[in-house]
Scaffold this motif. Structure first.
Motif, PDB file in Angstrom:
ATOM      1  N   THR A 123      -0.005  -4.536   8.793  1.00 13.21           N
ATOM      2  CA  THR A 123       0.764  -3.803   9.616  1.00 13.21           C
ATOM      3  C   THR A 123       2.265  -4.281   9.565  1.00 13.21           C
ATOM      4  O   THR A 123       2.490  -5.953  10.186  1.00 13.21           O
ATOM      5  N   PHE A 143     -11.817  -6.076   2.654  1.00 13.10           N
ATOM      6  CA  PHE A 143      -9.816  -5.108   3.348  1.00 13.10           C
ATOM      7  C   PHE A 143      -9.145  -5.459   4.202  1.00 13.10           C
ATOM      8  O   PHE A 143      -9.999  -5.849   5.502  1.00 13.10           O
ATOM      9  N   SER A 144      -8.427  -5.736   4.476  1.00 19.67           N
ATOM     10  CA  SER A 144      -7.172  -5.953   4.844  1.00 19.67           C
ATOM     11  C   SER A 144      -6.192  -5.414   5.401  1.00 19.67           C
ATOM     12  O   SER A 144      -5.569  -5.218   4.344  1.00 19.67           O
ATOM     13  N   ALA A 145      -5.740  -4.658   5.929  1.00 23.13           N
ATOM     14  CA  ALA A 145      -4.759  -3.945   6.398  1.00 23.13           C
ATOM     15  C   ALA A 145      -3.549  -4.438   7.538  1.00 23.13           C
ATOM     16  O   ALA A 145      -4.083  -4.644   8.172  1.00 23.13           O
ATOM     17  N   LEU A 169     -10.285   0.980   7.536  1.00 25.49           N
ATOM     18  CA  LEU A 169     -10.847   0.232   6.229  1.00 25.49           C
ATOM     19  C   LEU A 169     -10.987  -1.290   6.641  1.00 25.49           C
ATOM     20  O   LEU A 169     -11.727  -2.127   6.199  1.00 25.49           O
ATOM     21  N   ASN A 170     -10.317  -1.060   7.348  1.00 29.48           N
ATOM     22  CA  ASN A 170     -10.157  -2.768   7.386  1.00 29.48           C
ATOM     23  C   ASN A 170     -11.058  -3.319   8.517  1.00 29.48           C
ATOM     24  O   ASN A 170     -11.624  -2.707   9.342  1.00 29.48           O
ATOM     25  N   LYS A 222      -0.577   5.760   8.178  1.00 30.27           N
ATOM     26  CA  LYS A 222      -1.446   5.273   8.828  1.00 30.27           C
ATOM     27  C   LYS A 222      -2.628   5.261   7.786  1.00 30.27           C
ATOM     28  O   LYS A 222      -4.017   4.886   7.571  1.00 30.27           O
ATOM     29  N   LEU A 229      -4.055  -5.175   2.627  1.00 30.01           N
ATOM     30  CA  LEU A 229      -3.140  -3.963   2.080  1.00 30.01           C
ATOM     31  C   LEU A 229      -1.779  -4.129   2.974  1.00 30.01           C
ATOM     32  O   LEU A 229      -2.115  -4.179   4.873  1.00 30.01           O
ATOM     33  N   TYR A 279      -6.175   3.050   7.201  1.00 28.93           N
ATOM     34  CA  TYR A 279      -5.837   1.549   6.832  1.00 28.93           C
ATOM     35  C   TYR A 279      -6.977   1.344   8.347  1.00 28.93           C
ATOM     36  O   TYR A 279      -7.419   0.040   8.441  1.00 28.93           O
ATOM     37  N   GLU A 280      -6.700   1.935   9.220  1.00 26.68           N
ATOM     38  CA  GLU A 280      -7.790   1.624  10.450  1.00 26.68           C
ATOM     39  C   GLU A 280      -9.223   1.392  10.032  1.00 26.68           C
ATOM     40  O   GLU A 280      -9.978   0.440  10.450  1.00 26.68           O
ATOM     41  N   ALA A 313       1.046  -1.143  -0.017  1.00 26.24           N
ATOM     42  CA  ALA A 313      -0.127   0.503  -0.079  1.00 26.24           C
ATOM     43  C   ALA A 313       1.131   0.944   0.146  1.00 26.24           C
ATOM     44  O   ALA A 313       0.322   1.837  -0.949  1.00 26.24           O
ATOM     45  N   HIS A 372       1.286  -2.435   4.513  1.00 22.68           N
ATOM     46  CA  HIS A 372       1.956  -1.108   5.027  1.00 22.68           C
ATOM     47  C   HIS A 372       2.977  -0.852   6.160  1.00 22.68           C
ATOM     48  O   HIS A 372       2.732  -1.920   7.036  1.00 22.68           O
TER      49      HIS A 372
END
Length: 194
Positions: free
Chosen positions: A104, A100-102, A86-87, A73, A66, A83-84, A15, A68
Motif C-alpha cells: 500500500t 504475491f505481495s500487496a 492475495l498478500n 482494496k 502489487l 489485496y488482503e 495494480a 496500490h
C-alpha cells in the motif's frame, strides 16, 4: 547459512493502473467482439508477463509486487483481486512458483516514488536477475530514469500499452498479456476495414 530472501525474478505492478487498463479492454473488446469478456485471470496474466519478460519453463521463483493506493482494496477486473487475500499467496505452474505481495502507498510517499524505490530495492540484490515492471504511463519517466541505474547483467523489461521513448530496458506491449488473461483470441479481432 545465508538464506536467500529475494527471487531471481520480480514483477513490479502498479495494480491500480493495470486494473484500469483491464477495465478499458473489457469494455472495448465486448463492443468490438460482441461477447462478454471475463475478468482477467491474475495467475494467467502474471505467467504471460513472466514469459514476455524472458522467463522460461522450470523451477523458477517469481515475486509479484502489487503496489496500490490505500483506498483501493482490490483489483475489480482481476480474479482473484482482493489485496488482503492475495498478500502472501502463491501458485505453481510449469514456469515455477509465483508469490504475491500487496504493498500500500502510505501517506509519507507517492506511488511514483514507491514504485521507483521498489525497483531499486530489487535491482540492488545480487540474487535478482530479471525485473519486469508495469508502471502507470504517468510515472513512466520516473521509471525510465530509475531503470538507468539497473546493472546491465539484469534483464529489465517495461510493459506499457504502446512503445515508450528511451530507456536501457526491453519493452513489451501490456495489452497482449491482458488479452490472453481474458481469453481474447487473435482470430476474434476483426480489422476495421472488413
Amino acid at each position: 547459512m545465508n538464506e536467500k530472501n529475494f527471487s531471481e525474478n520480480v514483477i513490479i505492478v502498479d495494480a491500480d493502473f493495470v486494473d484500469k487498463v483491464a477495465f478499458d479492454l473489457i469494455v472495448n473488446f465486448e463492443r468490438m467482439i460482441g461477447r462478454r469478456i471475463p475478468q482477467a485471470d491474475l495467475p494467467r496474466w502474471t505467467e504471460c508477463v513472466a514469459l514476455d519478460g524472458g522467463l522460461r519453463e522450470g523451477e523458477n521463483e517469481v515475486q509479484v509486487v502489487l503496489i496500490h493506493q490505500a483506498n483501493s482494496k482490490a483489483m475489480s477486473n482481476f480474479v482473484p483481486g482482493d489485496y488482503e487475500q492475495l498478500n502472501g499467496q502463491a501458485f505453481k505452474s510449469h514456469l515455477g512458483e509465483f508469490v504475491f505481495s500487496a504493498v500500500t502507498v502510505e501517506q509519507l510517499t507517492t506511488k511514483e516514488q514507491l514504485f521507483a524505490d521498489t525497483i531499486m530495492l530489487f535491482a540492488n540484490q545480487k540474487e535478482v536477475k530479471r525485473i519486469m515492471m508495469v508502471p502507470d504511463d504517468n510515472i513512466y519517466n520516473k521509471v525510465r530514469d530509475t531503470a538507468k541505474n539497473i546493472d546491465d547483467d539484469k534483464r529489465a523489461t517495461v510493459f506499457a500499452m504502446q512503445p515508450m521513448p528511451g530507456g536501457n530496458f526491453r519493452q513489451e506491449i501490456l495489452g497482449y498479456s491482458l488479452m490472453a488473461a481474458m481469453g481474447i483470441r487473435g482470430d476474434e479481432i476483426k480489422p476495421d476495414n472488413q
